[in-house]
Enzyme design. Structure first.
Site, mmCIF file in Angstrom:
data_model
loop_
_atom_site.group_PDB
_atom_site.id
_atom_site.type_symbol
_atom_site.label_atom_id
_atom_site.label_comp_id
_atom_site.label_asym_id
_atom_site.label_seq_id
_atom_site.Cartn_x
_atom_site.Cartn_y
_atom_site.Cartn_z
ATOM 1 N N ASN A 1 7.021 2.926 63.284
ATOM 2 C CA ASN A 1 6.235 3.203 62.079
ATOM 3 C C ASN A 1 5.598 1.888 61.624
ATOM 4 O O ASN A 1 6.289 1.010 61.115
ATOM 5 C CB ASN A 1 7.183 3.772 61.014
ATOM 6 C CG ASN A 1 6.531 3.888 59.652
ATOM 7 O OD1 ASN A 1 5.317 3.821 59.519
ATOM 8 N ND2 ASN A 1 7.361 4.063 58.622
ATOM 9 N N LYS B 1 3.543 1.387 59.213
ATOM 10 C CA LYS B 1 3.274 1.309 57.765
ATOM 11 C C LYS B 1 1.853 0.780 57.532
ATOM 12 O O LYS B 1 0.971 1.068 58.335
ATOM 13 C CB LYS B 1 4.340 0.446 57.080
ATOM 14 C CG LYS B 1 5.756 0.899 57.464
ATOM 15 C CD LYS B 1 6.835 0.334 56.610
ATOM 16 C CE LYS B 1 8.179 0.908 57.061
ATOM 17 N NZ LYS B 1 9.295 0.520 56.236
ATOM 18 N N HIS C 1 8.481 10.104 54.149
ATOM 19 C CA HIS C 1 9.099 8.770 54.233
ATOM 20 C C HIS C 1 9.513 8.323 52.828
ATOM 21 O O HIS C 1 8.834 8.622 51.848
ATOM 22 C CB HIS C 1 8.110 7.770 54.847
ATOM 23 C CG HIS C 1 8.754 6.463 55.172
ATOM 24 N ND1 HIS C 1 8.974 5.500 54.216
ATOM 25 C CD2 HIS C 1 9.261 5.979 56.328
ATOM 26 C CE1 HIS C 1 9.590 4.473 54.784
ATOM 27 N NE2 HIS C 1 9.773 4.739 56.054
ATOM 28 N N GLU D 1 9.256 5.633 51.297
ATOM 29 C CA GLU D 1 8.239 4.881 50.548
ATOM 30 C C GLU D 1 7.233 5.827 49.906
ATOM 31 O O GLU D 1 6.711 5.556 48.820
ATOM 32 C CB GLU D 1 7.548 3.867 51.483
ATOM 33 C CG GLU D 1 8.454 2.669 51.757
ATOM 34 C CD GLU D 1 8.248 2.007 53.115
ATOM 35 O OE1 GLU D 1 7.215 2.236 53.760
ATOM 36 O OE2 GLU D 1 9.157 1.256 53.533
ATOM 37 N N GLU E 1 17.073 8.057 57.188
ATOM 38 C CA GLU E 1 16.781 6.666 56.844
ATOM 39 C C GLU E 1 17.373 6.353 55.465
ATOM 40 O O GLU E 1 16.741 6.620 54.444
ATOM 41 C CB GLU E 1 15.264 6.447 56.791
ATOM 42 C CG GLU E 1 14.566 6.733 58.101
ATOM 43 C CD GLU E 1 13.249 5.972 58.212
ATOM 44 O OE1 GLU E 1 13.117 5.193 59.155
ATOM 45 O OE2 GLU E 1 12.379 6.140 57.335
ATOM 46 N N GLY F 1 14.027 -2.058 55.704
ATOM 47 C CA GLY F 1 13.396 -3.347 55.462
ATOM 48 C C GLY F 1 14.320 -4.366 54.805
ATOM 49 O O GLY F 1 13.872 -5.396 54.315
ATOM 50 N N SER G 1 16.214 -0.878 59.485
ATOM 51 C CA SER G 1 16.574 -2.157 60.101
ATOM 52 C C SER G 1 17.085 -2.025 61.536
ATOM 53 O O SER G 1 18.000 -2.741 61.939
ATOM 54 C CB SER G 1 17.572 -2.917 59.223
ATOM 55 O OG SER G 1 17.006 -3.189 57.954
HETATM 56 P P1 PGA Z 1 12.588 -0.912 58.947
HETATM 57 O O1 PGA Z 1 11.793 0.425 58.471
HETATM 58 O O2 PGA Z 1 12.884 -0.711 60.408
HETATM 59 O O3 PGA Z 1 11.626 -2.022 58.703
HETATM 60 O O4 PGA Z 1 13.819 -0.995 58.132
HETATM 61 C C1 PGA Z 1 12.167 1.697 58.918
HETATM 62 C C2 PGA Z 1 11.250 2.728 58.301
HETATM 63 O O5 PGA Z 1 10.875 2.564 57.129
HETATM 64 O O6 PGA Z 1 10.875 3.719 58.971
#
Ligand code: PGA
Length: 254
Positions: free
Chosen positions: A9, A11, A96, A98, A168, A174, A214
């Protein structure tokens, strides 16, 4: 046997030319990786260029969202599932955290997007996961259960068997703080038990459940060793082609 899925992803990162350069390099690094489905989710503006570069390869493309409304219409700023499909993508990441956190995404809107995506022939990757406060107060399973029943409403078992779920935990995204394989496995098994209650045993056994938060080349192997972890949704570590190919090729890291 569920076929593993490793999805990246991106983003809100990478311009069109950077996206194309990435996939050119990445393609060569995973050309022999036939053990799993590989998916990349660029921004909307780079979708078409990335899809064209990957035509005929073993790498599929996903959008990071779709409009709730299907087809066409007066919905300024939205991109429909049909348009994503037309650009050449085969998947759509939906719900997601976010988007839930910053853009008012709800289980209801995720459900409408899911139905639109499936109507257009896209495979939805539906994200669920609890926040740190929810986990610390013992609410993790309740939250995930609510997200699943709301986001996956009105699905026939036949359609449900084709979706992908991404667990997630928000506290792991992140932050560099990955859920331990044991914590992730526990929630994945719970998700599968909910899928069984909603759609039956056969569907529950066929749906791929990805872990996200992560994921790195250093921790992918131990996550993939868990029974109910069928792949990963990778953010930060998918932005570099070498690092992401090391995740895709997790079996070589044993
Ligand atoms: P990350 O993000 O691997 O940077 O933790 C995962 C995601 O948001 O899909």
């Amino acid at each position: 046997m569920r076929r593993p899925v490793i999805a990246g992803n991106w983003k809100m990162y990478k311009l069109v030319n950077e996206s194309v350069e990435y996939v050119q390099a990445f393609k060569a690094l995973v050309v022999q990786s036939i053990h799993c489905d590989i998916v990349i989710a660029p921004t909307f503006t780079a979708l078409k260029a990335v899809c064209s570069k990957l035509e005929g390869s073993n790498i599929a493309v996903s959008s990071q969202d779709v409009a709730a409304e299907p087809g066409f219409g007066a919905f300024t700023g939205e991109v429909s599932a049909e348009m994503v499909r037309d650009a050449g993508a085969g998947y759509a990441i939906l719900g997601h955290s976010e988007r839930r956190q910053y853009y008012g995404e709800t289980d209801g809107s995720v459900n409408r997007k899911l139905l639109s995506a499936m109507g257009a022939g896209l495979v939805p990757i539906v994200c669920v996961g609890e926040s740190l406060t929810e986990r610390d107060s013992g609410q993790a399973q309740t939250v995930v259960e609510r997200q699943l029943s709301g986001s996956l409403a009105n699905l026939t078992p036949e359609r449900a068997s084709r979706i992908i779920i991404a667990y997630e935990p928000v506290w792991a995204i992140g932050t560099g703080r990955t859920a331990t394989p044991e914590i992730a496995q526990q929630m994945h098994a719970f998700i599968r038990s909910r899928l069984k209650a909603m759609f039956g045993e056969e569907v529950a056994q066929s749906v791929r459940i990805l872990y996200g938060g992560s994921v790195k080349p250093e921790n992918i192997t131990s996550l993939m060793d868990e029974l109910d972890i069928d792949g990963a949704l990778v953010g930060g570590s998918s932005l570099d082609p070498v690092s992401f190919s090391n995740i895709v090729n997790y079996r070589d890291r044993r």
